[in-house]
Design a protein around this motif. Structure first.
Motif, mmCIF file in Angstrom:
data_model
loop_
_atom_site.group_PDB
_atom_site.id
_atom_site.type_symbol
_atom_site.label_atom_id
_atom_site.label_comp_id
_atom_site.label_asym_id
_atom_site.label_seq_id
_atom_site.Cartn_x
_atom_site.Cartn_y
_atom_site.Cartn_z
ATOM 1 N N ILE A 24 0.865 -1.174 0.000
ATOM 2 C CA ILE A 24 0.000 0.000 0.000
ATOM 3 C C ILE A 24 0.904 1.228 0.000
ATOM 4 O O ILE A 24 2.001 1.206 0.564
ATOM 5 C CB ILE A 24 -0.956 0.027 1.208
ATOM 6 N N ASN A 25 0.457 2.292 -0.646
ATOM 7 C CA ASN A 25 1.288 3.485 -0.704
ATOM 8 C C ASN A 25 0.997 4.412 0.473
ATOM 9 O O ASN A 25 0.211 4.087 1.372
ATOM 10 C CB ASN A 25 1.122 4.193 -2.053
ATOM 11 N N THR A 26 1.633 5.568 0.480
ATOM 12 C CA THR A 26 1.492 6.484 1.615
ATOM 13 C C THR A 26 0.067 6.949 1.785
ATOM 14 O O THR A 26 -0.435 7.048 2.908
ATOM 15 C CB THR A 26 2.415 7.699 1.437
ATOM 16 N N ALA A 27 -0.609 7.262 0.669
ATOM 17 C CA ALA A 27 -1.987 7.727 0.763
ATOM 18 C C ALA A 27 -2.869 6.688 1.459
ATOM 19 O O ALA A 27 -3.692 7.023 2.319
ATOM 20 C CB ALA A 27 -2.522 8.052 -0.629
ATOM 21 N N SER A 28 -2.695 5.406 1.109
ATOM 22 C CA SER A 28 -3.487 4.349 1.748
ATOM 23 C C SER A 28 -3.052 4.137 3.195
ATOM 24 O O SER A 28 -3.892 3.934 4.078
ATOM 25 C CB SER A 28 -3.345 3.041 0.970
ATOM 26 N N ALA A 29 -1.736 4.169 3.446
ATOM 27 C CA ALA A 29 -1.245 3.988 4.814
ATOM 28 C C ALA A 29 -1.790 5.081 5.722
ATOM 29 O O ALA A 29 -2.177 4.820 6.869
ATOM 30 C CB ALA A 29 0.279 3.996 4.830
ATOM 31 N N GLU A 30 -1.840 6.308 5.223
ATOM 32 C CA GLU A 30 -2.381 7.398 6.036
ATOM 33 C C GLU A 30 -3.881 7.223 6.265
ATOM 34 O O GLU A 30 -4.394 7.537 7.344
ATOM 35 C CB GLU A 30 -2.085 8.735 5.364
ATOM 36 N N ALA A 31 -4.600 6.718 5.263
ATOM 37 C CA ALA A 31 -6.023 6.440 5.442
ATOM 38 C C ALA A 31 -6.232 5.380 6.524
ATOM 39 O O ALA A 31 -7.129 5.488 7.370
ATOM 40 C CB ALA A 31 -6.645 5.997 4.125
ATOM 41 N N PHE A 32 -5.403 4.336 6.520
ATOM 42 C CA PHE A 32 -5.488 3.309 7.553
ATOM 43 C C PHE A 32 -5.120 3.893 8.917
ATOM 44 O O PHE A 32 -5.747 3.568 9.936
ATOM 45 C CB PHE A 32 -4.556 2.147 7.228
ATOM 46 N N GLU A 33 -4.110 4.740 8.937
ATOM 47 C CA GLU A 33 -3.697 5.339 10.193
ATOM 48 C C GLU A 33 -4.808 6.183 10.788
ATOM 49 O O GLU A 33 -5.025 6.189 12.014
ATOM 50 C CB GLU A 33 -2.449 6.184 9.976
ATOM 51 N N ARG A 34 -5.556 6.890 9.955
ATOM 52 C CA ARG A 34 -6.655 7.724 10.449
ATOM 53 C C ARG A 34 -7.753 6.887 11.093
ATOM 54 O O ARG A 34 -8.567 7.425 11.843
ATOM 55 C CB ARG A 34 -7.229 8.568 9.312
ATOM 56 N N ARG A 35 -7.791 5.603 10.795
ATOM 57 C CA ARG A 35 -8.812 4.733 11.401
ATOM 58 C C ARG A 35 -8.203 3.754 12.404
ATOM 59 O O ARG A 35 -8.858 2.802 12.823
ATOM 60 C CB ARG A 35 -9.558 3.971 10.313
ATOM 61 N N GLY A 36 -6.953 3.960 12.772
ATOM 62 C CA GLY A 36 -6.327 3.126 13.788
ATOM 63 C C GLY A 36 -5.950 1.741 13.324
ATOM 64 O O GLY A 36 -5.820 0.823 14.150
ATOM 65 N N LEU A 37 -5.721 1.564 12.019
ATOM 66 C CA LEU A 37 -5.453 0.239 11.471
ATOM 67 C C LEU A 37 -3.974 -0.062 11.253
ATOM 68 O O LEU A 37 -3.615 -1.191 10.906
ATOM 69 C CB LEU A 37 -6.195 0.070 10.131
ATOM 70 N N LEU A 38 -3.089 0.902 11.452
ATOM 71 C CA LEU A 38 -1.676 0.627 11.208
ATOM 72 C C LEU A 38 -1.095 -0.437 12.141
ATOM 73 O O LEU A 38 -0.230 -1.212 11.716
ATOM 74 C CB LEU A 38 -0.854 1.907 11.294
ATOM 75 N N PRO A 39 -1.506 -0.517 13.411
ATOM 76 C CA PRO A 39 -0.990 -1.620 14.236
ATOM 77 C C PRO A 39 -1.277 -2.990 13.639
ATOM 78 O O PRO A 39 -0.445 -3.896 13.726
ATOM 79 C CB PRO A 39 -1.702 -1.414 15.580
ATOM 80 N N ALA A 40 -2.437 -3.150 13.014
ATOM 81 C CA ALA A 40 -2.752 -4.435 12.378
ATOM 82 C C ALA A 40 -1.846 -4.688 11.192
ATOM 83 O O ALA A 40 -1.421 -5.828 10.945
ATOM 84 C CB ALA A 40 -4.216 -4.451 11.941
#
Length: 512
Positions: free
Chosen positions: A59-75
């Motif tokens: 996933i690129n930065t735009a998607s990673a940031e979208a996941f981060e905004r929903r608390g999904l980066l730990p997963a």
């Protein structure tokens, strides 16, 4: 099969606010955004299990940031085995490829303003199946209803909603239908969306298995007069690009004999492929719906646009579609959307989709074996080997260039929110997990607090401080894009009120 996209007699029955066709990453991302906003959503999926076929690998930065905004980066980190993100570890020698031209990592300007301080990474290596699994788990936690083994076979639309006929299930009544059912979308076809574009000219075969004589193959992407091939990075993994048109039968299984013949034609090497454990084909077919909405039917992800997967843009483009559409459709369902809000889904996302199609077309142009393409490939290779060229490439594939035209004013307006670190130790993204708009007050401005109270249920107020932020206030849409910003020490209540009305509607309307 019944399909009627013209208004007919309405009905008062409504089973769901939104029916999402397709439980891939895009459909699940959209469904979780809708559910987070309190929308009654049903997802139907023909497959009975997750799609484990190798597809996108990052996933690129735009998607990673979208996941981060929903608390999904730990997963995501857990899937990666707690390995540090790319920005925190030694990078591989190449950051990617453009039409098989590898882009050197050591040429990238990491201090470029667009790359510096942009969160977790430019590109996060995580297989698409794991992205789908993470989103499926989130959907289950949120209580999203997902029916597998069920597909849309047709629908009837009227002024109040859509009656969806399900193959393998009962008819379902929904106010809105969203096709997230891939490049061969039944929803798109049945709804009559125009889907213009360019016809395929190449065939790409990708297999994993056994290759005998691999020592005769070149390393990395190899251009030849008859096509392009790459062996690896894993043993037995092969990809060939042949420039003689699309396959006669794209759906037929890719056999070992077919892959061996293709590899020998393209490489000219004496190799054998005695077995394949996985095989797929794709082409450079590039098409895009002229609009992403017709009446009460919308398209999202590959259902709205198809293209070759060169540079890995498809998954990321679809995630961007989903986070843009989710809050706008939820606002429409709940009755507080300002006039024209849902139409901004097409106006904002269509140009980005068109760019991706051209980005992939350009890569095919440098892959051809003729003298003109060979000359072009030499020029592009030189450019991508420069500091400016490699940095340009990274900014493009990471999605950092994407910005919406949300009006003049502060440079942040229309871009994704900055990665602010507040003095209390939190980051701005930590305050966006709820999925609502966010009004950030870094100057203790009581006018901002008063305005926030006018939008209960739609807008969250965050008050704090952040040294060196360069702004005193921000209005962040639910999708993470900045709709209003005030420079340090410069108030702009009139501009904020206009932005609130444009994106959150009438302050006197009640949240349902």
């Amino acid at each position: 099969m019944s399909t009627n996209t013209t208004p007919t007699t309405g009905t008062s029955r409504t089973d769901y606010d939104v029916l999402v066709a397709g439980a891939g990453p895009v459909g699940l991302m959209l469904a979780t955004e809708l559910k987070l906003a309190g929308v009654r959503v049903l997802v139907v999926e023909e497959r009975t299990e997750l799609d484990t076929a190798p597809k996108a690998g990052a996933i690129n930065t735009a998607s990673a940031e979208a996941f981060e905004r929903r608390g999904l980066l730990p997963a995501v980190e857990a899937v990666r085995g707690h390995q540090p993100f790319q920005g925190e570890q030694r990078r591989p020698p190449f950051v990617g490829h453009f039409g098989g031209i590898q882009v050197p990592a050591d040429c990238v300007d990491e201090q470029d303003p667009s790359l510096r301080g942009r969160g977790p990474a430019w590109y996060v290596q995580v297989p698409q199946v794991e992205v789908e699994r993470i989103l499926a788990q989130r959907a289950a936690r949120l209580g999203v209803e997902v029916r597998r083994g069920v597909a849309v076979s047709g629908f009837d639309e009227d002024e109040a909603g859509v009656t969806v006929h399900l193959r393998g299930g009962d008819d379902v009544r929904a106010t809105w239908l969203v096709g997230c059912d891939g490049g061969r979308s039944q929803v798109r076809r049945q709804a009559g969306f125009e889907f213009p574009g360019t016809d395929p000219e190449i065939t790409v075969r990708h297999t994993a298995g056994t290759v005998v004589g691999a020592e005769h193959l070149g390393q990395g992407w190899q251009h030849t007069p008859t096509g392009v091939y790459v062996y690896g990075p894993k043993p037995g993994q092969v990809r060939t690009v042949e420039l003689d048109g699309p396959p006669a039968d794209r759906e037929a299984p890719v056999t070992a004999a077919e892959m061996e013949a293709s590899l020998r034609r393209v490489s000219g090497a004496d190799v054998r492929v005695p077995e394949v454990t996985f095989g797929t084909r794709f082409t450079d077919n590039a098409r895009q719906a002229t609009t992403y909405r017709r009446g009460r039917v919308l398209l999202c992800g590959d259902a709205a646009h198809v293209h070759s997967p060169f540079s890995g843009q498809g998954l990321n483009l679809g995630i961007g579609d989903a986070v843009n559409l989710g809050w706008k459709l939820a606002a429409t369902v709940q009755g507080w959307a300002p006039e024209g809000l849902l139409d901004t889904y097409t106006s904002e996302r269509h140009p980005i989709g068109a760019w991706v199609l051209d980005w992939t077309r350009a890569q095919v142009a440098v892959m051809r074996g003729d003298a003109n393409s060979s000359a072009l490939r030499s020029v592009v290779t030189d450019f991508l080997g420069t500091r400016d060229g490699a940095t340009y490439y990274v900014k493009r594939i990471s999605g950092l260039w994407q910005q919406y035209d949300l009006g003049n004013g502060h440079p942040l307006v229309g871009a994704t929110m900055p990665d602010l670190r507040l003095d209390d130790g939190t980051r701005l993204a930590d305050h966006t997990h709820h999925g609502r708009a966010l009004l950030v007050d870094l100057a203790g401005d009581d006018q901002l607090a008063a305005l926030a109270k006018s939008y209960p249920g739609r807008l969250e107020l965050l008050r704090g401080s952040a040294d060196g932020a360069g702004v005193s206030g921000l209005l962040v849409r639910p999708d993470g894009f900045v709709a209003w910003a005030s420079a340090d020490g410069a108030g702009d209540p009139a501009g904020l009120e206009a932005a609130l009305a444009r994106w959150l509607g009438d302050a006197t309307s009640r949240f349902n």
